[in-house]
Design a protein around this motif. Structure first.
Motif, short mmCIF file in Angstrom:
data_model
loop_
_atom_site.label_atom_id
_atom_site.label_comp_id
_atom_site.label_asym_id
_atom_site.label_seq_id
_atom_site.Cartn_x
_atom_site.Cartn_y
_atom_site.Cartn_z
N UNK A 95 -25.66 -15.33 47.11
CA UNK A 95 -24.38 -15.71 46.52
C UNK A 95 -23.54 -16.62 47.15
N UNK A 96 -22.80 -17.41 46.33
CA UNK A 96 -22.25 -18.48 46.66
C UNK A 96 -20.92 -18.03 47.78
N UNK A 97 -20.30 -16.82 47.38
CA UNK A 97 -19.38 -16.37 48.29
C UNK A 97 -19.86 -15.96 49.64
N UNK A 98 -20.86 -15.52 49.76
CA UNK A 98 -21.44 -15.09 51.01
C UNK A 98 -21.50 -16.43 51.73
N UNK A 99 -22.26 -17.28 51.21
CA UNK A 99 -22.77 -18.86 51.75
C UNK A 99 -21.37 -19.33 52.30
N UNK A 100 -20.26 -19.38 51.40
CA UNK A 100 -18.86 -20.03 51.86
C UNK A 100 -18.40 -18.98 52.89
N UNK A 101 -18.47 -17.82 52.92
CA UNK A 101 -17.82 -17.05 54.20
C UNK A 101 -18.58 -17.63 55.37
N UNK A 102 -19.89 -17.50 55.19
CA UNK A 102 -20.83 -17.77 56.49
C UNK A 102 -20.49 -19.08 57.23
N UNK A 103 -20.39 -20.12 56.13
CA UNK A 103 -19.86 -21.52 56.45
C UNK A 103 -18.45 -21.50 57.27
N UNK A 104 -17.68 -20.78 56.57
CA UNK A 104 -16.12 -20.80 57.17
C UNK A 104 -16.31 -20.34 58.47
N UNK A 105 -17.05 -19.19 58.85
CA UNK A 105 -17.31 -18.62 60.35
C UNK A 105 -17.73 -19.61 61.07
N UNK A 106 -18.76 -20.56 61.04
CA UNK A 106 -19.23 -21.55 61.51
C UNK A 106 -18.34 -22.69 61.98
N UNK A 107 -17.48 -23.02 61.19
CA UNK A 107 -16.32 -24.01 61.22
C UNK A 107 -15.66 -24.08 62.46
N UNK A 200 -19.07 -11.74 47.16
CA UNK A 200 -20.33 -12.59 47.23
C UNK A 200 -20.81 -13.82 46.55
N UNK A 201 -20.05 -13.58 45.15
CA UNK A 201 -20.56 -14.37 44.27
C UNK A 201 -19.85 -15.58 43.70
N UNK A 202 -20.08 -16.22 42.61
CA UNK A 202 -19.20 -17.29 42.27
C UNK A 202 -17.90 -17.09 42.12
N UNK A 203 -17.51 -15.68 41.85
CA UNK A 203 -15.95 -15.60 41.65
C UNK A 203 -15.16 -15.77 42.79
N UNK A 204 -15.79 -15.84 44.01
CA UNK A 204 -14.94 -16.17 45.23
C UNK A 204 -14.03 -17.11 45.05
N UNK A 205 -14.23 -18.25 44.37
CA UNK A 205 -13.21 -19.36 44.09
C UNK A 205 -12.26 -18.80 43.58
N UNK A 206 -12.17 -17.94 42.48
CA UNK A 206 -11.05 -17.38 41.89
C UNK A 206 -10.33 -16.29 42.70
N UNK A 207 -11.00 -15.60 43.52
CA UNK A 207 -10.52 -14.69 44.53
C UNK A 207 -9.77 -15.53 45.54
N UNK A 208 -9.91 -16.62 46.12
CA UNK A 208 -9.17 -17.50 47.10
C UNK A 208 -7.96 -18.00 46.52
N UNK A 209 -7.98 -18.20 45.18
CA UNK A 209 -6.99 -18.96 44.38
C UNK A 209 -5.99 -17.78 44.42
N UNK A 210 -6.48 -16.90 44.06
CA UNK A 210 -5.26 -15.59 43.82
C UNK A 210 -4.70 -15.22 45.21
N UNK A 211 -5.72 -14.96 46.05
CA UNK A 211 -4.98 -14.41 47.32
C UNK A 211 -4.18 -15.34 48.28
N UNK A 212 -4.28 -16.67 47.86
CA UNK A 212 -3.51 -17.54 48.41
C UNK A 212 -2.07 -17.76 48.06
N UNK A 213 -2.13 -17.32 46.66
CA UNK A 213 -0.57 -17.26 46.12
C UNK A 213 -0.02 -15.93 46.37
#
Length: 276
Positions: A95-107, A200-213
């Motif tokens: 999933x895209x969400x899992x991929x982004x979380x993995x990438x963030x951890x490596x930054x 873990x899925x595509x909806x992570x983009x929405x989750x980020x937007x909401x939790x940032x607010x």
């Protein structure tokens, strides 16, 4: 802030401008920054598109983190050829969400930029995101519908769905977004300490937007133009993914502040997947 950064060296002496130059990274003729910028690119079988993606990335980027979702083509080889210092993360989940979380951890950069691997994003826009962050924003939210933005890759159904979901988020959480389901965003790394990423899925983009607010972080929208995917077919399904986004919105409205502060199911500070 000066961006004329070439050292003035006489013999072995380093002048004061040279010392300052070593601390700053030129972005434009009018902007220089000290924070290193990491770009996270989740990719699965995107070998044909990566040349277009990497061609637009600015040279001043600190690092590129490619999260490979177990590609069966030569995605990793192409990435290493195009950007020899690329950091490759082998995704262990799906999933895209899992991929982004993995990438963030490596930054390792102070600023993290999310970029899709399908060629739909223009890497030259990264300067606008970085400018918004160094100008005081915590989260730079890409928007295809802000003044100056646009999209070549959105059907009428998707456009209406995005508008409806965006309106719902604005009403439920007091946000002022003009776009919701768009993956081209940037933020200071410290923001990850204030939000929990646990999908873990595509909806992570929405989750980020909401939790940032919900975390009270300062958001600035950045006009962005979305281009058509260059090669291949998108896995996006308007109805299926729209329902998943809606579920996230409704769930987030019912989540208490205490629950939101519980340890994340996936910690962005813990290594995820093999890094090479």
């Amino acid at each position: 802030m000066s961006s004329f950064l070439r050292p003035s060296i006489t013999g072995h002496e380093i002048s004061e401008p040279s010392r300052i130059a070593a601390q700053y990274r030129a972005i434009t003729s009018h902007l220089a920054i000290t924070p290193p910028v990491s770009v996270v690119i989740p990719a699965m079988n995107e070998a044909e598109n990566l040349p277009y993606v990497f061609k637009t990335l600015p040279e001043w980027i600190h690092e590129v983190v490619l999260v490979d979702g177990n590609s069966t083509d030569n995605t990793v080889d192409v990435a290493r050829e195009l950007w020899p210092d690329v950091k490759v993360v082998k995704q262990v989940g799906k999933g895209k969400g899992d991929a982004l979380i993995s990438g963030f951890a490596a930054c390792t950069g102070d600023i993290i930029v999310m970029v899709d691997a399908d060629g739909s994003a223009d890497g030259q826009e990264i300067v606008s995101y970085v400018s918004a962050l160094v100008g005081g924003a915590d989260f730079a939210k890409g928007s295809r519908f802000a003044n100056g933005g646009g999209t070549d890759d959105m059907t009428t159904i998707r456009r209406l769905g995005n508008w409806a979901l965006c309106s719902l988020v604005n009403r439920k959480f007091g946000a002022r977004y003009t776009d919701l389901c768009y993956g081209y965003n940037a933020f200071w790394r410290h923001c990850l300490d204030k939000i929990t990423l646990d999908c873990t899925g595509f909806e992570i983009e929405t989750l980020i937007n909401i939790r940032v607010v919900k975390a009270g972080l300062k958001v600035q929208e950045v006009p962005s133009h979305e281009y058509n995917r260059i090669h291949g077919v998108s896995n996006l399904n308007a109805v299926r993914d729209g329902i998943r986004v809606l579920k996230v919105i409704l769930k987030e409205k019912s989540v208490s502040r205490a629950a939101r502060r519980r340890p994340a199911a996936f910690s962005v500070n813990a290594p995820r997947g093999e890094v090479s």
